[in-house]
Design a protein around this motif. Structure first.
Motif, mmCIF file in Angstrom:
data_model
loop_
_atom_site.group_PDB
_atom_site.id
_atom_site.type_symbol
_atom_site.label_atom_id
_atom_site.label_comp_id
_atom_site.label_asym_id
_atom_site.label_seq_id
_atom_site.Cartn_x
_atom_site.Cartn_y
_atom_site.Cartn_z
ATOM 1 N N ALA A 1 0.818 -1.220 0.000
ATOM 2 C CA ALA A 1 0.000 0.000 0.000
ATOM 3 C C ALA A 1 0.849 1.267 0.000
ATOM 4 C CB ALA A 1 -0.936 -0.009 1.202
ATOM 5 N N GLY A 2 2.182 1.122 0.016
ATOM 6 C CA GLY A 2 3.068 2.266 -0.095
ATOM 7 C C GLY A 2 3.639 2.782 1.203
ATOM 8 N N ASN A 3 3.500 2.019 2.292
ATOM 9 C CA ASN A 3 4.010 2.464 3.588
ATOM 10 C C ASN A 3 5.521 2.245 3.695
ATOM 11 O OD1 ASN A 3 1.556 3.213 5.369
ATOM 12 N ND2 ASN A 3 0.939 1.315 4.358
ATOM 13 N N ILE B 1 9.281 1.567 5.529
ATOM 14 C CA ILE B 1 9.776 0.506 6.407
ATOM 15 C C ILE B 1 9.549 0.869 7.872
ATOM 16 C CG2 ILE B 1 12.154 1.413 6.413
ATOM 17 C CD1 ILE B 1 13.150 -1.488 6.536
ATOM 18 N N GLU B 2 9.707 2.146 8.221
ATOM 19 C CA GLU B 2 9.511 2.568 9.606
ATOM 20 C C GLU B 2 8.046 2.439 10.018
ATOM 21 O OE1 GLU B 2 13.168 4.493 8.005
ATOM 22 O OE2 GLU B 2 11.087 4.398 7.304
ATOM 23 N N THR B 3 7.139 2.795 9.113
ATOM 24 C CA THR B 3 5.711 2.699 9.412
ATOM 25 C C THR B 3 5.286 1.251 9.586
ATOM 26 O OG1 THR B 3 5.227 4.738 8.202
ATOM 27 C CG2 THR B 3 3.392 3.217 8.551
ATOM 28 N N VAL B 4 5.756 0.377 8.698
ATOM 29 C CA VAL B 4 5.392 -1.033 8.785
ATOM 30 C C VAL B 4 5.999 -1.658 10.038
ATOM 31 C CG1 VAL B 4 5.537 -3.288 7.661
ATOM 32 C CG2 VAL B 4 5.116 -1.246 6.288
ATOM 33 N N ALA B 5 7.233 -1.320 10.346
ATOM 34 C CA ALA B 5 7.875 -1.854 11.548
ATOM 35 C C ALA B 5 7.108 -1.453 12.803
ATOM 36 C CB ALA B 5 9.320 -1.376 11.633
ATOM 37 N N GLN B 6 6.647 -0.221 12.856
ATOM 38 C CA GLN B 6 5.883 0.220 14.024
ATOM 39 C C GLN B 6 4.566 -0.526 14.117
ATOM 40 O OE1 GLN B 6 7.050 2.469 16.465
ATOM 41 N NE2 GLN B 6 5.332 1.379 17.453
ATOM 42 N N TRP B 7 3.918 -0.757 12.967
ATOM 43 C CA TRP B 7 2.663 -1.526 12.971
ATOM 44 C C TRP B 7 2.912 -2.946 13.493
ATOM 45 C CZ3 TRP B 7 1.152 -6.112 10.819
ATOM 46 C CH2 TRP B 7 -0.219 -6.421 10.922
ATOM 47 N N VAL B 8 4.002 -3.564 13.074
ATOM 48 C CA VAL B 8 4.331 -4.913 13.544
ATOM 49 C C VAL B 8 4.522 -4.914 15.056
ATOM 50 C CG1 VAL B 8 6.049 -6.776 13.456
ATOM 51 C CG2 VAL B 8 5.295 -5.670 11.336
ATOM 52 N N GLU B 9 5.268 -3.949 15.570
ATOM 53 C CA GLU B 9 5.490 -3.865 17.019
ATOM 54 C C GLU B 9 4.175 -3.670 17.763
ATOM 55 O OE1 GLU B 9 7.904 -4.561 18.797
ATOM 56 O OE2 GLU B 9 9.812 -4.128 17.799
ATOM 57 N N ASP B 10 3.295 -2.833 17.207
ATOM 58 C CA ASP B 10 2.024 -2.548 17.870
ATOM 59 C C ASP B 10 1.041 -3.711 17.786
ATOM 60 O OD1 ASP B 10 2.974 -0.018 18.419
ATOM 61 O OD2 ASP B 10 1.914 0.954 16.753
ATOM 62 N N THR B 11 1.212 -4.590 16.794
ATOM 63 C CA THR B 11 0.217 -5.630 16.505
ATOM 64 C C THR B 11 0.634 -7.016 16.959
ATOM 65 O OG1 THR B 11 -0.441 -4.342 14.551
ATOM 66 C CG2 THR B 11 -1.221 -6.609 14.648
ATOM 67 N N LYS B 12 1.915 -7.257 17.130
ATOM 68 C CA LYS B 12 2.387 -8.627 17.293
ATOM 69 C C LYS B 12 1.758 -9.348 18.487
ATOM 70 C CE LYS B 12 6.697 -7.366 19.727
ATOM 71 N NZ LYS B 12 8.179 -7.317 19.600
ATOM 72 N N GLN B 13 1.431 -8.630 19.557
ATOM 73 C CA GLN B 13 0.818 -9.298 20.697
ATOM 74 C C GLN B 13 -0.705 -9.324 20.608
ATOM 75 O OE1 GLN B 13 2.580 -8.228 24.526
ATOM 76 N NE2 GLN B 13 4.089 -9.811 24.076
ATOM 77 N N LYS B 14 -1.224 -8.846 19.484
ATOM 78 C CA LYS B 14 -2.653 -8.994 19.205
ATOM 79 C C LYS B 14 -2.934 -10.210 18.329
ATOM 80 C CE LYS B 14 -3.651 -4.018 19.425
ATOM 81 N NZ LYS B 14 -4.169 -2.855 18.663
#
Length: 288
Positions: A143-145, A147-160
């Motif tokens: 979607a054009g995000n 690497i920093e944006t995707v990495a932050q999403w991974v950190e925020d989501t991984k325990q969900k």
């Protein structure tokens, strides 16, 4: 935006067809079957899942080993030479030393390629829970995000990422110290199957037990409806070890709940299957 590649290990248990469609680099991992070495790739080129579980049922013993830092460098460095940054989403550190090996390798490469952005994340996920995380991460990349944006999403989501795991072959859990010998013996006689999850440290935890396959399917559906926004369409992943019939039943039950859900079915690789045995059924989704 600078180009970047998402990498992960084959412990993500994504089926070969889907893996071929993704621009993700999957790092193979080793297993030994009766002391004969093999490597697992997403296409099962060295051993098909069915053959692996048949050999386990015949009494062969499988052990696994993580890639060492030098092996990780061999996988990562060509990407950096080609001008790509790297976002590595690693197999949970709670079950393997792979994350530590990857960190060592990437720290060495940061010194050699200081102009490149290199990020390594401990997913705290396993099997297709790890697979779902990297799949959604690549959707964000497409979607054009950045690497920093995707990495932050991974950190925020991984325990969900919800991990629901039901294992029918208790021998391998017993060998790994996950259940006692008495529990394994009684469970095998009474068809009692332990229910496991991945906890906040990325480790396996026994949280319940069910008796019989019908109750296993009901458990998955109840857990999904309780913990997810079940009526909002989302991507889910099911993985199984030589248990396709039950995986298809679970997929059908979820699609009846909401036909807009996209449900992927994956086979559990020999790397993960070495520790679960055959008959395992899992469900992964993003909790609300």
């Amino acid at each position: 935006m600078k180009p970047y590649t998402i990498t992960t290990e084959v412990t993500a248990d994504i089926n070969p067809t889907l893996a071929d469609e993704l621009a993700i680099k999957f790092i193979p991992m080793a297993f030994n079957l009766d002391d004969v070495p093999f490597k697992h790739y997403t296409d099962f080129r060295e051993m098909a899942a069915k053959e692996f579980y048949e050999r386990l049922s015949q009494g062969q013993v499988s052990t696994t080993s993580q890639p060492n830092p030098t092996e990780y460098i061999d996988y990562f460095e060509p990407l950096l030479k080609d001008g790509s940054d790297i976002l590595h989403i690693s197999f949970t550190s709670g079950l393997s030393g792979s994350y530590n090996s990857a960190v060592i390798a990437l720290d060495m490469l940061k010194e050699k390629y200081p102009e490149r952005t290199i990020i390594c994340i401990d997913s705290l996920c396993a099997s297709s829970g790890q697979g779902l995380l990297v799949y959604e991460a690549q959707n964000l990349q497409k979607a054009g995000n950045s690497i920093e944006t995707v990495a932050q999403w991974v950190e925020d989501t991984k325990q969900k990422i919800a991990h629901h795991v039901i294992v029918s072959d208790l021998f391998h859990l017993k060998r790994g110290g996950r259940v006692s010998g008495a529990t394994a013996a009684v469970g095998s006689v009474l068809a009692i199957m332990p229910v496991l999850r991945i906890d906040e440290q990325g480790k396996l935890e026994v949280i319940s037990k069910v008796r019989g396959k019908k109750r296993a399917i009901a458990y998955f559906i109840d857990a999904f409806q309780e913990n997810a926004d079940a009526m909002h369409a989302q991507n889910l992943m099911i993985s199984h070890s030589d248990n396709l019939d039950e995986a298809l039943k679970l997929k059908s039950a979820i699609e009846q709940l909401n036909p807009e859900h996209t449900v992927f079915i994956n086979e559990i690789s020999p790397v993960i299957g070495s520790h679960t045995g055959s008959g395992t059924l899992t469900l992964f989704y993003i909790r609300k």
